[in-house]
Design an enzyme around this catalytic site. Sequence first.
Site, PDB file in Angstrom:
ATOM      1  N   SER A   1       4.987  -0.861   2.935  1.00 31.81           N
ATOM      2  CA  SER A   1       4.032  -1.939   2.626  1.00 31.81           C
ATOM      3  C   SER A   1       4.301  -3.171   3.484  1.00 31.81           C
ATOM      4  O   SER A   1       3.380  -3.800   4.012  1.00 31.81           O
ATOM      5  CB  SER A   1       4.163  -2.337   1.159  1.00 31.81           C
ATOM      6  OG  SER A   1       3.741  -1.294   0.331  1.00 31.81           O
TER       7      SER A   1
ATOM      8  N   ARG B   1       2.080  -5.038   6.779  1.00 33.95           N
ATOM      9  CA  ARG B   1       1.689  -6.455   6.719  1.00 33.95           C
ATOM     10  C   ARG B   1       2.258  -7.252   7.887  1.00 33.95           C
ATOM     11  O   ARG B   1       1.666  -8.249   8.293  1.00 33.95           O
ATOM     12  CB  ARG B   1       2.114  -7.033   5.366  1.00 33.95           C
ATOM     13  CG  ARG B   1       1.210  -6.516   4.214  1.00 33.95           C
ATOM     14  CD  ARG B   1       1.909  -6.612   2.876  1.00 33.95           C
ATOM     15  NE  ARG B   1       1.078  -6.352   1.723  1.00 33.95           N
ATOM     16  CZ  ARG B   1       0.762  -5.125   1.238  1.00 33.95           C
ATOM     17  NH1 ARG B   1       1.218  -4.046   1.853  1.00 33.95           N
ATOM     18  NH2 ARG B   1       0.005  -4.996   0.160  1.00 33.95           N
TER      19      ARG B   1
ATOM     20  N   SER C   1      -4.081  -3.185  -8.539  1.00 28.59           N
ATOM     21  CA  SER C   1      -3.974  -2.631  -7.188  1.00 28.59           C
ATOM     22  C   SER C   1      -3.624  -3.719  -6.188  1.00 28.59           C
ATOM     23  O   SER C   1      -4.394  -4.658  -5.970  1.00 28.59           O
ATOM     24  CB  SER C   1      -5.288  -1.970  -6.761  1.00 28.59           C
ATOM     25  OG  SER C   1      -5.275  -1.756  -5.364  1.00 28.59           O
TER      26      SER C   1
ATOM     27  N   GLN D   1      -3.431  -3.229  -3.059  1.00 32.02           N
ATOM     28  CA  GLN D   1      -4.280  -3.073  -1.871  1.00 32.02           C
ATOM     29  C   GLN D   1      -5.569  -3.853  -2.037  1.00 32.02           C
ATOM     30  O   GLN D   1      -6.037  -4.520  -1.103  1.00 32.02           O
ATOM     31  CB  GLN D   1      -4.560  -1.586  -1.621  1.00 32.02           C
ATOM     32  CG  GLN D   1      -3.312  -0.842  -1.159  1.00 32.02           C
ATOM     33  CD  GLN D   1      -3.538   0.635  -0.947  1.00 32.02           C
ATOM     34  OE1 GLN D   1      -4.604   1.173  -1.248  1.00 32.02           O
ATOM     35  NE2 GLN D   1      -2.529   1.308  -0.425  1.00 32.02           N
TER      36      GLN D   1
ATOM     37  N   ASP E   1       4.349   4.242  -6.979  1.00 28.97           N
ATOM     38  CA  ASP E   1       4.555   5.282  -5.965  1.00 28.97           C
ATOM     39  C   ASP E   1       5.742   6.198  -6.302  1.00 28.97           C
ATOM     40  O   ASP E   1       5.992   7.170  -5.595  1.00 28.97           O
ATOM     41  CB  ASP E   1       4.800   4.651  -4.591  1.00 28.97           C
ATOM     42  CG  ASP E   1       3.517   4.041  -4.028  1.00 28.97           C
ATOM     43  OD1 ASP E   1       2.429   4.429  -4.479  1.00 28.97           O
ATOM     44  OD2 ASP E   1       3.626   3.179  -3.139  1.00 28.97           O
TER      45      ASP E   1
ATOM     46  N   LYS F   1      -4.248   8.741  -5.665  1.00 28.89           N
ATOM     47  CA  LYS F   1      -3.289   8.508  -4.569  1.00 28.89           C
ATOM     48  C   LYS F   1      -3.530   9.563  -3.476  1.00 28.89           C
ATOM     49  O   LYS F   1      -4.584  10.162  -3.426  1.00 28.89           O
ATOM     50  CB  LYS F   1      -1.865   8.540  -5.115  1.00 28.89           C
ATOM     51  CG  LYS F   1      -1.566   7.400  -6.090  1.00 28.89           C
ATOM     52  CD  LYS F   1      -1.621   6.055  -5.385  1.00 28.89           C
ATOM     53  CE  LYS F   1      -1.416   4.911  -6.350  1.00 28.89           C
ATOM     54  NZ  LYS F   1      -1.640   3.608  -5.713  1.00 28.89           N
TER      55      LYS F   1
ATOM     56  N   ARG G   1      -1.825  12.878  -8.274  1.00 33.44           N
ATOM     57  CA  ARG G   1      -0.385  13.095  -8.465  1.00 33.44           C
ATOM     58  C   ARG G   1      -0.029  13.593  -9.857  1.00 33.44           C
ATOM     59  O   ARG G   1       1.055  14.156 -10.043  1.00 33.44           O
ATOM     60  CB  ARG G   1       0.408  11.828  -8.106  1.00 33.44           C
ATOM     61  CG  ARG G   1       0.435  11.622  -6.603  1.00 33.44           C
ATOM     62  CD  ARG G   1       1.330  10.492  -6.170  1.00 33.44           C
ATOM     63  NE  ARG G   1       1.411  10.497  -4.707  1.00 33.44           N
ATOM     64  CZ  ARG G   1       1.704   9.437  -3.968  1.00 33.44           C
ATOM     65  NH1 ARG G   1       1.943   8.275  -4.547  1.00 33.44           N
ATOM     66  NH2 ARG G   1       1.756   9.550  -2.661  1.00 33.44           N
TER      67      ARG G   1
ATOM     68  N   ARG H   1       4.769  12.293  -0.935  1.00 31.55           N
ATOM     69  CA  ARG H   1       5.693  12.056  -2.051  1.00 31.55           C
ATOM     70  C   ARG H   1       5.827  13.284  -2.964  1.00 31.55           C
ATOM     71  O   ARG H   1       6.866  13.480  -3.596  1.00 31.55           O
ATOM     72  CB  ARG H   1       5.290  10.809  -2.825  1.00 31.55           C
ATOM     73  CG  ARG H   1       5.326   9.551  -1.954  1.00 31.55           C
ATOM     74  CD  ARG H   1       5.399   8.283  -2.744  1.00 31.55           C
ATOM     75  NE  ARG H   1       4.921   7.144  -1.959  1.00 31.55           N
ATOM     76  CZ  ARG H   1       5.647   6.498  -1.036  1.00 31.55           C
ATOM     77  NH1 ARG H   1       6.876   6.872  -0.781  1.00 31.55           N
ATOM     78  NH2 ARG H   1       5.131   5.483  -0.372  1.00 31.55           N
TER      79      ARG H   1
HETATM   80  C1  S3P Z   1       0.338  -0.443  -1.561  1.00 30.23           C
HETATM   81  C2  S3P Z   1      -0.181  -0.527  -2.819  1.00 30.23           C
HETATM   82  C3  S3P Z   1      -0.236   0.601  -3.756  1.00 30.23           C
HETATM   83  C4  S3P Z   1       0.678   1.730  -3.316  1.00 30.23           C
HETATM   84  C5  S3P Z   1       0.563   2.033  -1.858  1.00 30.23           C
HETATM   85  C6  S3P Z   1       0.923   0.807  -1.040  1.00 30.23           C
HETATM   86  C7  S3P Z   1       0.352  -1.645  -0.692  1.00 30.23           C
HETATM   87  O1  S3P Z   1      -1.559   1.102  -3.797  1.00 30.23           O
HETATM   88  O2  S3P Z   1       0.396   2.897  -4.072  1.00 30.23           O
HETATM   89  O3  S3P Z   1       1.426   3.091  -1.497  1.00 30.23           O
HETATM   90  O4  S3P Z   1       1.036  -1.637   0.348  1.00 30.23           O
HETATM   91  O5  S3P Z   1      -0.325  -2.628  -1.037  1.00 30.23           O
HETATM   92  P1  S3P Z   1      -2.658   0.547  -4.839  1.00 30.23           P
HETATM   93  O6  S3P Z   1      -2.995  -0.825  -4.463  1.00 30.23           O
HETATM   94  O7  S3P Z   1      -3.818   1.500  -4.682  1.00 30.23           O
HETATM   95  O8  S3P Z   1      -2.004   0.658  -6.194  1.00 30.23           O
END
Ligand code: S3P
Length: 442
Positions: free
Chosen positions: A27, A31, A173, A175, A321, A348, A352, A393
């Site tokens: 993550s 970024r 979320s 993301q 995750d 995911k 999962r 995973r």
């Molecule tokens: C992530 C947010 C999570 C995670 C993904 C990475 C991120 O997803 O499952 O592996 O880097 O912001 P979600 O926002 O869909 O929960």
Amino acid sequence: MSGSITFIASPTDANVQGDIQVPGDKSISHRTIMLGSLADGVTRVSGFLAGDDCIATMNAFRAMGVNIDGPDEDNNVTIQGVGIDGLKAPSTEINVGNSGTSIRLLAGILAGQSFSSKMLGDASLNKRPMQRVVAPLTLMGADISASEAGTPPVVVNGEQPLQGIDYDLPMASAQVKSAVLLAGLFAKGRTQVTEPGVTRDHTERMLKAFGYAIEVEDNKVSLQGGGRLTACDIQVPGDISSATFFIIAGLIATQGSIILRNVGLNPTRIGVLNIVAKMGGRVERFNERLVGAEPVADLRVYASDLVGIDIDQADVPLAIDEFPAIFIAAACAQGTTTLRNAKELRVKESDRIQSMADGLTTLGIDCRVVDDGIDIIGGKLTGGTISSHHDHRIAMAFAISSLRASDTITILECENVATSFPTFVELANSVGLSIEKQQVNK
Ligand code: S3P
């Protein structure tokens, strides 16, 4: 020639020993490329994750005119920022492979550009929900769409002025939160996001590190559009999501201990530690320190007798995750482990809940699937052939389960392990597992 990878995981004496370091956080690595590209000046990153997902983000920004060197053999990356208004139209569509983080966070950035763009991914990503980012970005004024099914491709018609919004996230979320905040950089006025549960806050921490004012109060995050980012140097800590496979391996082993160095312990990511502690797992933290904007520590994990628990709802987004590996701990625990409020696991890299239930059943473990979770009854694992559903995973979770299996576990479709943890097999074998990688040509 396209190919697939099969893992052949053989039973061992379940004794683990090692002092290892897992690769950089996925993550955070994504970024660094995004904010480093949009910043004024040169950003130097160390500990970058050289996995396929982060390379996909890197290539997307290269395609938009950003000069990025690396990753070199020590995982250093140098980004020549082009400034908040400096991205150029890519000459073709952007393919981000398997990476949900790339497509969703990029959607926020692309929504604010003066050029049009189109993003898509591999067969797995092309089935994943994108409406969750399209909806708030549309509210901000973006001209953005997904397919009729709400999946990629995501198409942005540029040159639409964005307006800040006050958005209640319908699901926990990071993301979606990040996509809205990143679009907020390009919007007029203030953008505020309210979260229904705590999710990872790497975007917020990194925006601050790049000198961008961002306000966080309780479950609300907000920023004012129109500012600029200033380049900085970033050390990426080890990924707790990758470390999790070794935490669970260490706990389910019957003897030994594993030291994991330099693991990122951001409080929004430590659900796995909370959960295994409640299961009776012994994990010690030492050398706790702050590395840039992120808390980091070394961990020592001991073979433990685990018990089944009801997983706390508050730990679900903090361990989102980590559930494939946690399910393996549950299968090796005494008693039943119950998970609810985890519907997000169904969207995911694979579903999962179902992927894990199918594999556990093959290995002789009783489980009961419900819409938003699962009950797993601890037992004895046999051998068998498992489909990982091309989900990194799932593949790694079943690979570590071989520590407690009575026979060989063959795991199919493991090529996507390279998206997050390219050195997984080598590290796993170094602590006492026995995993062979077989290339299968199609
Ligand atoms: C992530 C947010 C999570 C995670 C993904 C990475 C991120 O997803 O499952 O592996 O880097 O912001 P979600 O926002 O869909 O929960």
